[in-house]
Design an enzyme around this catalytic site. Structure first.
Site, PDB file in Angstrom:
ATOM      1  N   HIS A   1       0.407   0.348   9.848  1.00  0.00           N
ATOM      2  CA  HIS A   1      -0.924   0.754   9.380  1.00  0.00           C
ATOM      3  C   HIS A   1      -1.804   1.208  10.536  1.00  0.00           C
ATOM      4  O   HIS A   1      -2.987   1.475  10.344  1.00  0.00           O
ATOM      5  CB  HIS A   1      -1.629  -0.406   8.661  1.00  0.00           C
ATOM      6  CG  HIS A   1      -0.866  -0.957   7.517  1.00  0.00           C
ATOM      7  ND1 HIS A   1      -0.105  -2.100   7.607  1.00  0.00           N
ATOM      8  CD2 HIS A   1      -0.737  -0.524   6.239  1.00  0.00           C
ATOM      9  CE1 HIS A   1       0.456  -2.354   6.440  1.00  0.00           C
ATOM     10  NE2 HIS A   1       0.094  -1.409   5.583  1.00  0.00           N
TER      11      HIS A   1
ATOM     12  N   ASP B   1      -1.960  -8.318   0.779  1.00  0.00           N
ATOM     13  CA  ASP B   1      -0.762  -8.459  -0.049  1.00  0.00           C
ATOM     14  C   ASP B   1      -0.538  -9.922  -0.412  1.00  0.00           C
ATOM     15  O   ASP B   1      -0.246 -10.252  -1.566  1.00  0.00           O
ATOM     16  CB  ASP B   1       0.456  -7.909   0.691  1.00  0.00           C
ATOM     17  CG  ASP B   1       0.431  -6.406   0.826  1.00  0.00           C
ATOM     18  OD1 ASP B   1       0.103  -5.729  -0.162  1.00  0.00           O
ATOM     19  OD2 ASP B   1       0.721  -5.896   1.917  1.00  0.00           O
TER      20      ASP B   1
ATOM     21  N   GLY C   1       0.801  -1.206   0.000  1.00  0.00           N
ATOM     22  CA  GLY C   1       0.000   0.000   0.000  1.00  0.00           C
ATOM     23  C   GLY C   1       0.837   1.260   0.000  1.00  0.00           C
ATOM     24  O   GLY C   1       1.980   1.273   0.464  1.00  0.00           O
ATOM     25  N   SER C   2       0.273   2.343  -0.517  1.00  0.00           N
ATOM     26  CA  SER C   2       0.940   3.643  -0.461  1.00  0.00           C
ATOM     27  C   SER C   2       0.841   4.205   0.954  1.00  0.00           C
ATOM     28  O   SER C   2      -0.006   3.815   1.751  1.00  0.00           O
ATOM     29  CB  SER C   2       0.298   4.605  -1.449  1.00  0.00           C
ATOM     30  OG  SER C   2       0.523   4.195  -2.780  1.00  0.00           O
ATOM     31  N   GLY C   3       1.718   5.158   1.251  1.00  0.00           N
ATOM     32  CA  GLY C   3       1.723   5.792   2.555  1.00  0.00           C
ATOM     33  C   GLY C   3       2.925   5.451   3.396  1.00  0.00           C
ATOM     34  O   GLY C   3       3.054   5.945   4.522  1.00  0.00           O
ATOM     35  N   HIS C   4       3.829   4.614   2.868  1.00  0.00           N
ATOM     36  CA  HIS C   4       5.003   4.185   3.634  1.00  0.00           C
ATOM     37  C   HIS C   4       6.313   4.665   3.006  1.00  0.00           C
ATOM     38  O   HIS C   4       7.381   4.134   3.301  1.00  0.00           O
ATOM     39  CB  HIS C   4       5.005   2.661   3.754  1.00  0.00           C
ATOM     40  CG  HIS C   4       3.710   2.113   4.263  1.00  0.00           C
ATOM     41  ND1 HIS C   4       3.204   2.460   5.486  1.00  0.00           N
ATOM     42  CD2 HIS C   4       2.800   1.279   3.686  1.00  0.00           C
ATOM     43  CE1 HIS C   4       2.038   1.852   5.669  1.00  0.00           C
ATOM     44  NE2 HIS C   4       1.768   1.140   4.576  1.00  0.00           N
TER      45      HIS C   4
END
Length: 329
Positions: A217, A110, A54-57
């Site tokens: 998360h 994932d 996921g994006s955001g890391h």
């Protein structure tokens, strides 16, 4: 919301566009699949490494695409796994006949989507294998059930070095599995992250509180309590990590003290100071240390500690030369 964005619905495509523009000597955005970031060195014939989540890391995962590191990254929406189709397209773009190893954090979405992509690619004759990374010591007693956090970097580096050395797909996966076994992490947070799609915090945390063991998360940790001093927090986290390791007077570790996006570097170095003291007290030698934001949770105030217990093989792989925007050896 204290974020500098445009339309929240466009953040993923816009950050990828900005990243690939800033580091265009290393990477390019796949024009046919906007969530796929390709390395510009992928013509080399060896086992290819695909990473993602996921994006955001950021800079996880695209920051580690480069020479002798990963070959492609696949980005999902905020805290959301990339689609099987996007991963499948990445496999087709990078595979040069030697096979592909996919590395990602051990999260259900994932695992499901990368596995589906592998099946799609294998039906077309591609050799594909995968490894979910499981370095978070608190998240489960059974190692295979643990989630992946900043220790992803150690596993990615080891696998990519093995691939660059010309090892076959089974050997590259074995190197990744070895690195995964040797890597132990734990995180903590003082605040939530802010979701740019909603403009709201992902979870609620009162100012002055902290949570030990939280995932990137926002997964729940061990306990939530009033904020303690940096020395106390680092001591507690390190106790949990060392309890998961078997160390002696010959132990050497590769250290990552990782900021989660909102913790100042000043604070990170104060935390590393205490970590170094604790390791010295346990007669554990720090072989190399990285301090900074390597696997973030957008604007979350917090940090994680990763200790990779070195073997001669792992040390060689981590020392192998590489060149990517966020990791150079």
């Amino acid at each position: 919301m204290r974020r500098l964005i445009n339309d929240g619905q466009n953040v993923v495509n816009e950050w990828i566009e900005g990243y690939t523009s800033a580091f265009n000597e290393y990477v390019e955005q796949d024009p046919d699949n906007p969530g796929v970031i390709l390395g510009k060195h992928i013509a080399d014939k060896h086992v290819k490494i695909i990473i993602g989540g996921g994006s955001g890391h950021e800079p996880l995962f695209p920051g580690y695409i480069g020479k002798n590191l990963a070959d492609a990254s696949v980005a999902g929406n905020i805290n959301t796994s990339p689609s099987p189709q996007a991963v499948y397209e990445a496999i087709k773009k990078v595979d040069t006949g030697e096979g592909v190893l996919m590395l990602y954090g051990n999260y259900s979405g994932d695992c499901m989507n990368f596995d589906m992509a592998a099946e799609m690619a294998e039906d077309e004759g591609h050799k594909v294998d995968s490894l979910p990374i499981t370095d978070d010591v608190f998240s489960a007693k059974n190692v295979s059930d643990r989630r992946g956090v900043a220790g992803d970097l150690i596993v990615i580096k080891a696998a990519a070095a093995a691939a660059a050395q010309g090892k076959n797909l089974a050997e590259v996966k074995a190197a990744a599995e070895m690195a995964n076994r040797q890597t132990h992490s734990m995180g903590m947070a003082l605040s939530s992250e802010t979701n740019p799609l909603t403009g709201k915090e992902v979870f609620t945390m009162e100012e002055g509180d902290m949570e030990i063991g939280m995932g990137i998360h926002g997964e729940p940790g061990i306990k939530r309590e009033k904020l303690k001093s940096a020395d106390e927090v680092v001591s507690e986290m390190t106790d949990y990590i060392l309890a998961d390791m078997k160390t002696d007077e010959n132990t050497q570790v590769y250290v990552i003290l990782n900021g989660l996006g909102g913790l100042p570097l000043m604070d990170q170095f104060i935390c590393y100071r205490k970590l170094a003291q604790i390791l010295q007290e346990h007669k554990i030698k720090v072989y190399h240390a990285l301090v900074g934001n390597y696997a973030t949770s957008m604007d979350m105030i917090g940090m994680s500690i990763t200790l990779a217990q070195l073997t001669p093989e792992l040390q060689e792989l981590l020392d192998f030369p590489c060149d990517a925007p966020y990791w150079r050896v």
